[in-house]
Design a protein around this motif. Sequence first.
Motif: not given
Ligand code: AMP
Length: 425
Positions: A146, A189, A281
């Motif tokens: 990220k 999720e 998140e």
């Molecule tokens: P975020 O912007 O941090 O919500 O990340 C976008 C998407 O990536 C999330 O909705 C998940 O589908 C996937 N994702 C993010 N972090 C993780 C994690 N630690 N483990 C698995 N999938 C993740």
Amino acid sequence: MAMMQVLIVGSGGREHALAIALSLSPSVGSIHAAPGNAGTAMLGTNHQVDVSDIDGLVSLAQNIHAELVIVGPEGPLVAGISDRLREIGIPSFGPGSEGAMLEGSKIHAKDIMKKLDIPTGDVTKLDRYSDIGLFLNSNPPPWVIKRDVLAAGKGVVVTSEIEVASKFIYDSVEVDGFVIVEEFLQGEEASLLVLMDESGYVCLPPSQDHKRILNGDKGPNTGGMGAYAPAPVVTPSVHMRVLDEIVEPMHHYLRNQQDPYRGVLYVGLMIDSNGAPSVVEYNVRFGDPETQVTLPLVEDDLGEILLAAATGNLASLSPSFSDSHSATVVLASQGYPESSQTGREIFGADLEIDEGTSRGYVNFAGTSMEEGRLISSGGRVLAATGIAPNLAQAVDIAYQIIDSISLEGSHFRTDIGYRALSPKK
Ligand code: AMP
Ligand code: GLY
């Protein structure tokens, strides 16, 4: 209660969903949006002020005598719009800039979760090119990488391909100076929107977003291609754990800050196969498209609820929710999410369904009216929303509406709600 003048900041499907719910609120007199879209224009007045123009938005709120400002996107919150509005006595739904850092910095959010012992994945910060190869070789895939910047859901790569991982890490370190790599969380999720202020909190019905562009959750991440609520993965016992392990400690922390959090905390959850929740998140705003499926299930006056949260009086209310189910399907422009073809005319986006307990309509997003024609102006163009006594009916209504719309080159997922419906489509 006197009828309020309300200003909504933003221009997405989320903001149209807010406008629809506010238009049904007895407490709301008139609705203004900045900059708004074709949907908010049908319910109120659009003002051409950009969401990055904080001075312009504050002046607009003063000029129209706004009695409540509801901030849709995170950008203006991180930039301090709520602090500015509160200084001049205008209630703002959305945290001040300090609270907004929960979304503004993923590392900051992780530090707080660690301090409060809230379940979440471990995180590593990489800022030296020399560490990248060693990291990838000593940690098994899949890797969750990220960028720690506001990137509208697109600064995240989840991959098991070492070339893709290492390129994204290199590129991000080059642009931002560092990147974060998170522990991969297994499970399903869900999104929980929690309204909160220093007096209390209210959990809205949990929903599930479909973040990937293609059916079966394949392809790159997007802002969200569809959603449904309530999400059955959040069973009553999972909900209890989420409250005990995540929401209660976060609320206790946020209510005791010098500038208490007033707004909505979006808790992005991963629920593992044992029903154990962890936080993927936090966002400091309503989700898009989660809002489109969540607000129709709120039975009370949304204007009154959001004003209460914006003024620290949420505990005086106990909103009730409907037993209905809702689903929304996003129609995206050609090229989305990598790019988007805009400026094309949209046809047939006026179908509304009202059959008593079942209804459906369009939430406009990247759209504008030009000389009486509805024109696409963004990546996510609109969403078709269905509300019905069960999820299958809600999904059917949403697809009935989406199938009636035509926009050259547009695309949508055909499997919204598939995890909750037995294998389908
Ligand atoms: P975020 O912007 O941090 O919500 O990340 C976008 C998407 O990536 C999330 O909705 C998940 O589908 C996937 N994702 C993010 N972090 C993780 C994690 N630690 N483990 C698995 N999938 C993740
Ligand atoms: N739909 C995901 C988000 O609003 O962040």
